[in-house]
Write an enzyme that holds these catalytic residues in place. Sequence first.
Site, mmCIF file in Angstrom:
data_model
loop_
_atom_site.group_PDB
_atom_site.id
_atom_site.type_symbol
_atom_site.label_atom_id
_atom_site.label_comp_id
_atom_site.label_asym_id
_atom_site.label_seq_id
_atom_site.Cartn_x
_atom_site.Cartn_y
_atom_site.Cartn_z
ATOM 1 N N GLU A 11 86.855 70.304 101.942
ATOM 2 C CA GLU A 11 87.851 69.875 100.969
ATOM 3 C C GLU A 11 89.117 70.724 100.939
ATOM 4 O OE1 GLU A 11 87.707 67.164 98.759
ATOM 5 O OE2 GLU A 11 86.060 66.598 100.072
ATOM 6 N N SER A 22 41.851 44.959 55.933
ATOM 7 C CA SER A 22 41.147 45.816 54.980
ATOM 8 C C SER A 22 41.573 47.265 55.006
ATOM 9 C CB SER A 22 39.639 45.737 55.233
ATOM 10 O OG SER A 22 39.111 44.599 54.612
#
Length: 827
Positions: A101, A480
Amino acid sequence: MASDPSSTASPTPRRRLFARWWVKALAALALLAAIGAGVFWLIFMRDLPSVDALKAYEPPLPTHVRGIDGAPIQSYARERRVELSYAEYPPMLIRAFLAAEDKTFFEHGGVDYPGLAGAVLDYVQKFGSGRRAKGGSTITQQVAKNLLIGNEYSPTRKVREAILAYKIEDTLTKPQILELYLNQIALGRNAFGVEAAAHAYFDKELDELTLGQLAYLAILPKGPSNYDPVRHPDRALARRNYVLSEMLRNNFITRAQYESANAEPLGTVLRRTSKYETVGGYFVEEVRRQLLDKFGETAKDGPYSVYSGGLWVRTSLDTRLQDLAAKALRDGLIRYDGGRGWSGPIRHVDIDGDKWLQALLNTNIGVDYEDWRAGILIARQGGEWSIGFANGRTGSVPRANAQMPVRGKGGTAFAAFKAGDIVAVAPSGSSFALRSIPRISGGFVVEEPASGRVLAMQGGFDARLQAFNRATQAQRQPGSTIKPIVYSAALDNGMTPASIVVDGPFCVDQGARLGTKCFRNFGGSRGAGPHTMRWGIEQSRNLMTVRTAATVGMPRVVATIKKMGIGDFPPYLSYALGAGETTVSAMVNAYAILANNGRGGAPSLIDFVQDRHGKVIWPENWRACDRCNAADYDGKPMPRPQGRQRQVLDAMTAFQMVHITEGVIQRGTATVLRDLDRPMFGKTGTNNGPTDVWFIGGTPQFVGGLYIGYDSPRSLGGAAQGGTLAAPIFKQFAVKAYEGMDKLPFRAPAGIRMVRIDRGSGRPVYGTFPTGNDPKPAVIWEAFKPASEPRRARRRAGPAPTATPTTARTDTPPRDSDFLQREGGIY
């Protein structure tokens, strides 16, 4: 007439100077320069961002989630990034990026003039062609572009970029600039920064990469998709070798290093191995939802957003209990679903010849149950189908391994296969055998009563197949399991565990439009006559429950249900039998409140949240318990962790109900758990149809609960009951979950009186003590509030009550509900 002397005087020196042509030219040039500077400022510098922002720059970071022991379990990110300091980068990585780069990075002042001139010339040559010119940007310019001004393709941006590069070089050191660059650069595969890219492409730490692999990372800023190792391997290899040659040319590496690295294959992986994919899927997804509600999603929502804020989240997830709960629920679902045929493909996708891998990966489907795995059917060759997997490998499914019938259609699964079907399989010799994902589902939650922390949560068979969390999102009738809450309201309003309630016909007038509603017990039984409240709960008698609710008053019952966090229901008697809808999480939390002597609050999955710097930002006013984790007792007062609970239910009421429901385990509808041989309370439940079956219960250490049922409710069959389907699932979990744990009794609050009573009649007993091992003793210890215990009546005639068993004690309890299967009521 005399003349004016001023008209004949010679010009002043200033006038003579400004009259000269070269002075006028200089003035014009100065004016043009000022105008040019103004135009330059307007075009290039007017809105230029401040470089000082880079000093305090904080890149978007993922949120990391940890379990109860501090171990990482998940991360939430749209940008995978691991922030490193400059000193943590391998020197060879820096050399690779400089070679690719910006070779003169440590020499230039922000702009590489030869490179910039080449970029300008290339831009002029390609202007109007539609092709993009080469960049020519230094690393410093790339930092300016990526962090400050954006990626607009124009000469204006390049000039602004260059100006900012100079300012950045004046503000930051070269190592600081490289650190920013290597932490934020986008490198594909959702990886930002080089450490994240090392995991994304090689499934390794950055310092574990070879020279060739470091060079590959350095080619990615030019365009990750251009050098994708799967789609463009030749292009990627050529570019990597170019970077290696540049490293050699710039004396960054030796000839031997170059030749060795140049001979390496790319060595990339198809996908990174996630450390978290199978850890607490439903739990961590619920944590994510709560964090999104609290802090928002992205940076625009604030500095602590889930996908950018870099939060550290400590949760209460116990991975051991999570694994046990998940396996128990899955095993239970498969037991019920087994033998019903193949449920069909998990999903179907279109594939084009041998391009099946990306289609499979795009679905993100996986199965982590035992040795099962998800695969995509590719093509049929004679008597077998080829199948592909997410790791890129293939196998075969022979006809003999896919003979289960297709559910609801008939024929074999093998004959129903289509290319593109994603199915579950398991290894079988050298090939694979078909497996069926259960259509039935359910939810399972485990909570610590003392703190209200959720320790485990399973919301279905597999979070990657079924995102819907049935533990927190599925509204189901609890049957229940609501009865202990109903009877808690009765205990709060003057009744006792020994109160006599008639188990007999009970009808209510619902008005002229609805007529009279008569309730029934299981099997259509008209009842067994007067019995104690304890007996009615242990045997889950519907007639006793509705009679008790009517006596106490349904407004009081639903008020108790509401304050326990179960739901806000209208005051109708059917809600006393579980007609209202709620979640497993809410029911487990209500039972945890009972086990904690009535103290509790909303269940919590998150202990605390820290920002990226370690400061606790939630809950508010959080305080660490400094000595809670001390290795040894230091002789000082015991530390008190900060609590978030409040008194929800009377402590004595809560203990009475826990003490009663211990009898459900010993001689009621959940006797399958009795051989766990430890103090345990709980209640089974089966609702109308039955479409769902439940069990909720536990010990002082933790309470767990679950239901199973179809997402679109339909009957589970006449034999389905909470005691036969749900309780065995909890037992499978509990057998291993309680290994090595102390057998702790439930602690009675101050004021409770333990009285010996006749279990059948509820009368006090004298001279006889309960036996220890008999699950159906004639005499038991019962818990009473002060001044509510039964007292010795003045003897007028006949003997005093004795410990002689009554006929009620010899009744064989029903396995679970009393009337659903035959009568269609609610249990």
